[in-house]
Design a protein around this motif. Structure first.
Motif, mmCIF file in Angstrom:
data_model
loop_
_atom_site.group_PDB
_atom_site.id
_atom_site.type_symbol
_atom_site.label_atom_id
_atom_site.label_comp_id
_atom_site.label_asym_id
_atom_site.label_seq_id
_atom_site.Cartn_x
_atom_site.Cartn_y
_atom_site.Cartn_z
ATOM 1 N N PRO A 170 -13.608 -7.905 12.659
ATOM 2 C CA PRO A 170 -13.643 -8.765 13.854
ATOM 3 C C PRO A 170 -14.906 -8.579 14.687
ATOM 4 C CG PRO A 170 -11.463 -7.806 13.574
ATOM 5 C CD PRO A 170 -12.350 -7.152 12.562
ATOM 6 N N SER A 171 -15.474 -7.370 14.660
ATOM 7 C CA SER A 171 -16.687 -7.107 15.434
ATOM 8 C C SER A 171 -17.936 -7.640 14.747
ATOM 9 C CB SER A 171 -16.834 -5.598 15.663
ATOM 10 O OG SER A 171 -16.963 -4.918 14.411
ATOM 11 N N GLY A 172 -17.795 -8.146 13.528
ATOM 12 C CA GLY A 172 -18.938 -8.624 12.776
ATOM 13 C C GLY A 172 -19.455 -7.620 11.781
ATOM 14 N N GLY A 173 -18.908 -6.424 11.780
ATOM 15 C CA GLY A 173 -19.336 -5.403 10.851
ATOM 16 C C GLY A 173 -18.664 -5.532 9.502
ATOM 17 N N ALA A 174 -18.754 -4.460 8.719
ATOM 18 C CA ALA A 174 -18.203 -4.465 7.375
ATOM 19 C C ALA A 174 -16.720 -4.095 7.395
ATOM 20 C CB ALA A 174 -18.972 -3.481 6.505
ATOM 21 N N LEU A 175 -16.000 -4.697 6.456
ATOM 22 C CA LEU A 175 -14.583 -4.382 6.277
ATOM 23 C C LEU A 175 -14.351 -4.122 4.789
ATOM 24 C CD1 LEU A 175 -11.444 -6.062 7.734
ATOM 25 C CD2 LEU A 175 -11.657 -5.856 5.261
ATOM 26 N N VAL A 176 -13.753 -2.971 4.504
ATOM 27 C CA VAL A 176 -13.416 -2.606 3.127
ATOM 28 C C VAL A 176 -11.910 -2.350 3.091
ATOM 29 C CG1 VAL A 176 -13.785 -1.019 1.218
ATOM 30 C CG2 VAL A 176 -15.678 -1.569 2.756
ATOM 31 N N ARG A 177 -11.241 -3.061 2.208
ATOM 32 C CA ARG A 177 -9.790 -2.928 2.068
ATOM 33 C C ARG A 177 -9.498 -2.489 0.643
ATOM 34 N NH1 ARG A 177 -5.009 -5.291 4.333
ATOM 35 N NH2 ARG A 177 -3.378 -5.636 2.780
ATOM 36 N N ALA A 178 -9.010 -1.268 0.500
ATOM 37 C CA ALA A 178 -8.701 -0.697 -0.810
ATOM 38 C C ALA A 178 -7.195 -0.572 -0.959
ATOM 39 C CB ALA A 178 -9.361 0.658 -0.991
ATOM 40 N N GLU A 179 -6.628 -1.328 -1.883
ATOM 41 C CA GLU A 179 -5.202 -1.252 -2.168
ATOM 42 C C GLU A 179 -4.982 -0.323 -3.365
ATOM 43 O OE1 GLU A 179 -3.266 -4.980 -2.561
ATOM 44 O OE2 GLU A 179 -4.429 -5.941 -0.970
ATOM 45 N N LEU A 180 -4.149 0.677 -3.157
ATOM 46 C CA LEU A 180 -3.862 1.673 -4.196
ATOM 47 C C LEU A 180 -2.439 1.483 -4.683
ATOM 48 C CD1 LEU A 180 -5.464 4.682 -2.304
ATOM 49 C CD2 LEU A 180 -6.431 3.511 -4.284
ATOM 50 N N GLY A 181 -2.273 1.371 -6.001
ATOM 51 C CA GLY A 181 -0.951 1.151 -6.568
ATOM 52 C C GLY A 181 -0.109 2.421 -6.596
#
Length: 426
Positions: free
Chosen positions: A413-424
């Motif tokens: 939301p701030s304009g920076g980077a977003l990393v979303r790691a889904e682990l099974g």
């Protein structure tokens, strides 16, 4: 086209061919059998009728009547004698056009309602020609034909079943080597480099099996060589680590010395794990508690963040979150995500770390920062828009995908980077 489809099409082709042959053979045979049966029965009636001719020349009508009754009693045919004076001896019968023609001296076989009539013209004791008529019904002409055709139909069905059985055996023999090749290919795809095809069947399949075995051996040799090189490279790192440890022991500040030794221990542990991994090959995903691993690594990075004036927000779950990843792999992946923030954003840039349960099991690790964000949200090994090697996020991707999850890059939301790691889940 699957092997089952090949076998099905082969069976359909053979069955269709056999049916065409049987139809082409059966239909003319039916007509021939019916014709032979009818001709035999008409010939038999004609012979019996000819046996009456000698009686016509010497017997009186009354005696001839008795002979006709005796003949009709032992036969299914009907016999009639048309005299010149208009009388009809034996079975009653109409004086048809064929009978009138026979009275002119012609002997013939003519069709009649319900069968055929055999007409013989003879000269007797009476004035004018005498006509002997033998009537053969359709039931008598074709007696036994139905049973014969039924036997032929059963024989055709038996031949069809034999053809299907032979086709099944032939199809199995043809597709078994193909199934074996497919299974060996699947085993190689799953990482079983010891899988080999025995070969068999047609010469082309034997050649394919030999080529597949050669490919498997080459892959095994290449993978083994690559593992050896990685293991050797990892082992070489021990030498500078040892030198670095000696340098750390020379530090006068105990706190700095302990901190540096702790970092060296972590690097050495990572190198040892890398050597074990490449020596042992892929053994499948491990298992660890993501909440414990992330909490431990956050303690390390929190100190560095405080030194650079970075505020950390977010929430890390305290309940156990088992995931299908080894603890060392998850720790390395987490370190990659945080180190990217320290490497690609200026001091004082805030970031957030959130760890929450994943629907269906596993965990969701989300890291965001207030930096400039990603120039390219695609994860491509060896390529990076930030001047790095491009291997960091690929390591995270492999850990998440190997666990049964996925990695997503986006904008915070701030304009920076977003990393979303889904682990099974394990």
């Amino acid at each position: 086209m699957t092997l089952t489809t090949i076998r099905r099409q082969l069976t359909f082709l053979v069955v269709a061919t056999i049916l065409l042959i049987l139809v082409a053979f059966f239909l003319p045979l039916v007509a021939t059998v019916r014709s032979i049966s009818a001709d035999d029965r008409v010939t038999q009636a004609a012979v019996e009728a000819e046996g009456l001719v000698p009686l016509l020349m010497r017997e009186e009508p009354e005696t001839l009547e008795l002979s006709l009754q005796s003949l009709a009693a032992g036969d299914t045919d009907t016999f009639s004698v048309f005299l010149p004076d208009g009388r009809v001896l034996g079975d009653s019968a109409a004086r048809s056009d064929a009978v009138r023609l026979a009275q002119r001296g012609y002997s013939l076989v003519a069709a009649a309602p319900g069968g055929r009539e055999v007409l013989l013209s003879a000269i007797g004791r009476h004035e004018g020609p005498i006509v002997v008529r033998a009537f053969v019904s359709d039931a008598a002409m074709y007696e036994g034909v139905t049973e014969a055709l039924a036997m032929l139909a059963l024989l055709g069905l038996l031949l069809l079943l034999i053809g299907v059985l032979v086709t099944f055996l032939l199809g199995t023999r043809l597709t078994r080597p193909m199934r074996e090749l497919a299974e060996v290919s699947r085993r190689l795809g799953r990482g079983d480099l010891a899988a080999r095809a025995r070969g068999g069947g047609a010469a082309e399949l034997v050649e394919v099996a030999a080529a597949l075995n050669y490919l498997a051996r080459r892959i095994s040799e290449l993978v083994k060589g690559e593992r050896e090189r990685v293991a050797d490279l990892s082992h070489r790192l021990r030498t500078p680590l040892t030198a670095l440890r000696l340098e750390a022991d020379l530090l006068e500040d105990p706190g700095e010395r302990a901190k540096l030794n702790h970092t060296i221990d972590q690097v050495e542990s990572t190198v040892t794990d890398a050597i074990k991994t490449v020596r042992g090959g892929d053994s499948g995903p491990g298992r660890c508690d993501a909440a414990v691993i992330v909490a431990e690594r956050m303690e390390f990075w929190t100190v560095l963040a405080a030194e650079q004036g970075r505020a950390i927000s977010g929430e890390i779950a305290t309940d156990p979150l088992p995931v299908a990843a080894a603890g060392a792999d998850l720790s390395d992946a987490f370190d990659v995500l945080i180190s990217n923030i320290f490497s690609h954003t200026p001091d004082g840039t805030n970031f957030s770390v959130t760890l929450a349960p994943r629907p269906g099991g596993g965990a969701i690790l989300e890291v965001t920062d207030d930096g400039p964000g990603f120039a390219d949200t695609r994860v491509r090994r060896g390529r990076s828009g930030g001047g790095s090697s491009g291997l960091g996020l690929d390591i995270v991707r492999r850990v998440t995908e190997f666990s049964g999850g996925r990695l997503t890059l986006g904008s915070a939301p701030s304009g920076g980077a977003l990393v979303r790691a889904e682990l099974g889940p394990p």
